[in-house]
Design an enzyme around this catalytic site. Structure first.
Site, PDB file in Angstrom:
ATOM      1  N   ARG A 218       0.854  -1.194   0.000  1.00  0.00           N
ATOM      2  CA  ARG A 218       0.000   0.000   0.000  1.00  0.00           C
ATOM      3  C   ARG A 218       0.888   1.242   0.000  1.00  0.00           C
ATOM      4  O   ARG A 218       0.569   2.261  -0.597  1.00  0.00           O
ATOM      5  CB  ARG A 218      -0.938   0.014   1.224  1.00  0.00           C
ATOM      6  CG  ARG A 218      -2.037   1.097   1.090  1.00  0.00           C
ATOM      7  CD  ARG A 218      -2.927   1.195   2.322  1.00  0.00           C
ATOM      8  NE  ARG A 218      -2.156   1.552   3.494  1.00  0.00           N
ATOM      9  CZ  ARG A 218      -2.008   0.793   4.577  1.00  0.00           C
ATOM     10  NH1 ARG A 218      -2.616  -0.376   4.669  1.00  0.00           N
ATOM     11  NH2 ARG A 218      -1.267   1.196   5.574  1.00  0.00           N
TER      12      ARG A 218
ATOM     13  N   LYS B  28      -8.724   6.570 -19.108  1.00  0.00           N
ATOM     14  CA  LYS B  28      -9.036   7.074 -20.439  1.00  0.00           C
ATOM     15  C   LYS B  28      -7.770   7.062 -21.307  1.00  0.00           C
ATOM     16  O   LYS B  28      -7.188   6.022 -21.495  1.00  0.00           O
ATOM     17  CB  LYS B  28      -9.663   8.461 -20.304  1.00  0.00           C
ATOM     18  CG  LYS B  28     -10.673   8.576 -19.144  1.00  0.00           C
ATOM     19  CD  LYS B  28     -11.911   7.717 -19.310  1.00  0.00           C
ATOM     20  CE  LYS B  28     -12.756   7.627 -18.045  1.00  0.00           C
ATOM     21  NZ  LYS B  28     -13.161   8.870 -17.438  1.00  0.00           N
TER      22      LYS B  28
ATOM     23  N   ASP C  58      -8.181  19.073 -14.308  1.00  0.00           N
ATOM     24  CA  ASP C  58      -8.470  17.702 -14.743  1.00  0.00           C
ATOM     25  C   ASP C  58      -8.093  17.643 -16.221  1.00  0.00           C
ATOM     26  O   ASP C  58      -8.781  18.213 -17.076  1.00  0.00           O
ATOM     27  CB  ASP C  58      -9.963  17.405 -14.513  1.00  0.00           C
ATOM     28  CG  ASP C  58     -10.334  15.972 -14.925  1.00  0.00           C
ATOM     29  OD1 ASP C  58      -9.622  15.380 -15.749  1.00  0.00           O
ATOM     30  OD2 ASP C  58     -11.373  15.478 -14.430  1.00  0.00           O
TER      31      ASP C  58
ATOM     32  N   TYR D  26     -16.914  16.560 -15.108  1.00  0.00           N
ATOM     33  CA  TYR D  26     -17.280  15.137 -15.134  1.00  0.00           C
ATOM     34  C   TYR D  26     -18.364  14.872 -14.078  1.00  0.00           C
ATOM     35  O   TYR D  26     -18.269  15.340 -12.936  1.00  0.00           O
ATOM     36  CB  TYR D  26     -16.019  14.327 -14.838  1.00  0.00           C
ATOM     37  CG  TYR D  26     -16.250  12.850 -14.727  1.00  0.00           C
ATOM     38  CD1 TYR D  26     -16.597  12.098 -15.840  1.00  0.00           C
ATOM     39  CD2 TYR D  26     -16.121  12.191 -13.511  1.00  0.00           C
ATOM     40  CE1 TYR D  26     -16.817  10.743 -15.740  1.00  0.00           C
ATOM     41  CE2 TYR D  26     -16.332  10.833 -13.407  1.00  0.00           C
ATOM     42  CZ  TYR D  26     -16.687  10.117 -14.522  1.00  0.00           C
ATOM     43  OH  TYR D  26     -16.898   8.771 -14.423  1.00  0.00           O
TER      44      TYR D  26
HETATM   45  C1  LIG Z   1     -13.622   9.278 -16.117  1.00  0.00           C
HETATM   46  C2  LIG Z   1     -13.306  10.637 -15.658  1.00  0.00           C
HETATM   47  C3  LIG Z   1     -13.069  10.912 -14.299  1.00  0.00           C
HETATM   48  C4  LIG Z   1     -13.189   9.852 -13.225  1.00  0.00           C
HETATM   49  O1  LIG Z   1     -12.210   8.893 -13.358  1.00  0.00           O
HETATM   50  P1  LIG Z   1     -12.423   7.334 -12.955  1.00  0.00           P
HETATM   51  O2  LIG Z   1     -11.143   6.724 -13.376  1.00  0.00           O
HETATM   52  O3  LIG Z   1     -13.609   6.837 -13.703  1.00  0.00           O
HETATM   53  O4  LIG Z   1     -12.646   7.312 -11.474  1.00  0.00           O
HETATM   54  C5  LIG Z   1     -12.734  12.214 -13.962  1.00  0.00           C
HETATM   55  N1  LIG Z   1     -12.665  13.188 -14.887  1.00  0.00           N
HETATM   56  C6  LIG Z   1     -12.906  12.962 -16.180  1.00  0.00           C
HETATM   57  C7  LIG Z   1     -12.806  14.082 -17.153  1.00  0.00           C
HETATM   58  C8  LIG Z   1     -13.240  11.692 -16.609  1.00  0.00           C
HETATM   59  O5  LIG Z   1     -13.494  11.483 -17.900  1.00  0.00           O
END
Ligand SMILES: *Cc1c(COP(=O)(O)O)cnc(C)c1O
Length: 388
Positions: A54, A203, A178, A106
């Site tokens: 961890r 992604k 983000d 998001y």
């Molecule tokens: C998918 C996504 C998230 C969240 O991420 P997870 O890996 O699904 O927890 C946050 N911001 C954006 C822009 C996303 O596309």
């Protein structure tokens, strides 16, 4: 990677070699997966720098080293999901902090801020593309943190990172970007003055739709130390195998982003001319209201396209049921093309009245354009349009 003191290696090279050094004990060209929870000690407290996975795992450390290099940060912390990364930042802020967040983020971020952390901090939402009203809001609200996502999801609105950083600095607020939709290949928020970059590695960074993961990149300092402490103390750590898969996915990040960007541009141009499309939102199109800003602060436009089909829910549904190559699924950023309906799928957690205000109507369709051959993608869209 051996350090070349004259000139730092290019992005493409670092993506492959930083954290990708051969295994020093065997010479294996690919790093091993340290699928272990604990590490043997020779005497109590005497170990090789690793005690428990961890806290530390060599495979995870390699991934963190690579990603820090790609975003131009001192440090990277990887987590078990993008939302876990977001949660770490929320835990790291002193209780009662003021957080100003973009109003088109998001859906899961919005849900975390309004349904999980709303008693811990004070949140306000603002249109971060409107600098004038944002400046006033920042002065009045005096946030400790400004959270932006650019481009936004799914309206693909662009926020001026450098200008927002300037406004935030006036009240000593940190800025989190983000950067999921762009990946560090197309956009580097830290170089524009942002304090922290957050990614859903699920992604583009991983890019193969086989791992859920998140990352935070930032420079050394007390906030970074606090996040590192929390990564261990709260425990949202990324598994060794998932770290290894992402490390492998990143090797092709540059070529994937180039290919996805090229395909998306062609799909956007095709949609803009189509009779059954009302309008297309893609930052690479001249018709995008912030095309100039998109070109200025990023080196590409990525693979996300939003468009409005003529008609309503019935027509959208028919289109979504008719595509064959584009898979109807949430998520984005993989090598395969996806299509989805934000009002019913990814943004169902956003209240209907707010969805309406943001323009997330029933005829809105979002594409994540993959790296298949462009002719096949267009042919698939063509046959689906023909059915409505
Ligand atoms: C998918 C996504 C998230 C969240 O991420 P997870 O890996 O699904 O927890 C946050 N911001 C954006 C822009 C996303 O596309």
């Amino acid at each position: 990677m051996k350090k070349n003191t004259k000139k730092p290696a290019a992005f493409e090279t670092r993506a492959i070699h930083v954290g990708g050094e051969p295994d020093p004990t065997t010479g294996a060209i690919m790093p091993p997966i340290f699928q272990t929870s604990t590490y043997v000690q020779s005497s109590p407290g005497e170990h090789k720098g690793y005690e428990y996975s961890r806290t530390h795992n060599p495979t995870r450390s390699r991934l963190e080293e690579c990603l820090a290099s790609l975003e131009g940060a001192d440090q990277c912390l990887v987590t078990s999901s993008g939302l876990a990364a977001t949660s770490l930042i929320m835990h790291a802020l002193p209780h009662g902090s003021r957080v100003l967040c973009g109003d088109d983020v998001y859906g899961g971020t919005y849900r975390a801020f309004t349904k999980v952390f709303q008693d811990m901090h004070k949140f306000e939402f603002a249109d971060t593309t409107d600098l004038k009203s944002l400046a006033a809001k920042i002065q009045k609200f005096k946030p400790a943190l400004v959270w932006i996502e650019t481009p936004t999801n799914p309206m693909l609105k662009i926020s001026d990172i450098a200008a927002i950083v300037k406004l935030a600095k006036k009240v000593k607020a940190k800025v989190v970007v983000d950067n999921t939709f762009m990946s560090p290949y197309f956009q580097k928020p830290l170089s524009l003055g942002a304090d922290i970059v957050m990614h859903s590695m699920t992604k583009y960074i991983n890019g193969h739709s086989d791992v859920v993961g998140g990352a935070l990149m930032l420079d050394n300092g007390p906030f970074c130390d606090k996040l590192r402490f929390l990564q261990n103390a709260v425990g949202p750590c990324l598994a060794p195998f998932d770290s290894w898969l992402i490390l492998r996915g990143i090797k092709t990040l540059a070529v994937r982003m180039e290919a996805t960007g090229k395909n998306a541009m062609k799909v956007a141009e095709y949609l803009e001319k189509h009779k059954k499309v009302v309008s297309v939102v893609y930052p690479g199109l001249k018709s995008h209201p912030q095309h100039g800003l998109a070109k200025k602060q990023a080196s590409g436009f990525s693979g996300m396209i939003t468009f409005f089909v003529k008609g309503g829910l019935k027509e959208s549904r028919k289109f979504l049921e008719s595509v064959e190559l584009f898979a109807l699924a949430e998520s984005l950023g993989g090598v395969e093309s996806l299509v989805e309906h934000p009002a019913i799928m990814t943004h169902a957690s956003v209240p209907a009245n707010i969805r309406k205000e943001l323009g997330i109507h029933d005829n809105l369709i979002r594409l994540s354009v993959g790296i298949e051959h462009i002719d096949d993608l267009i042919a698939d869209l063509d046959q689906a349009f023909a059915k409505i």
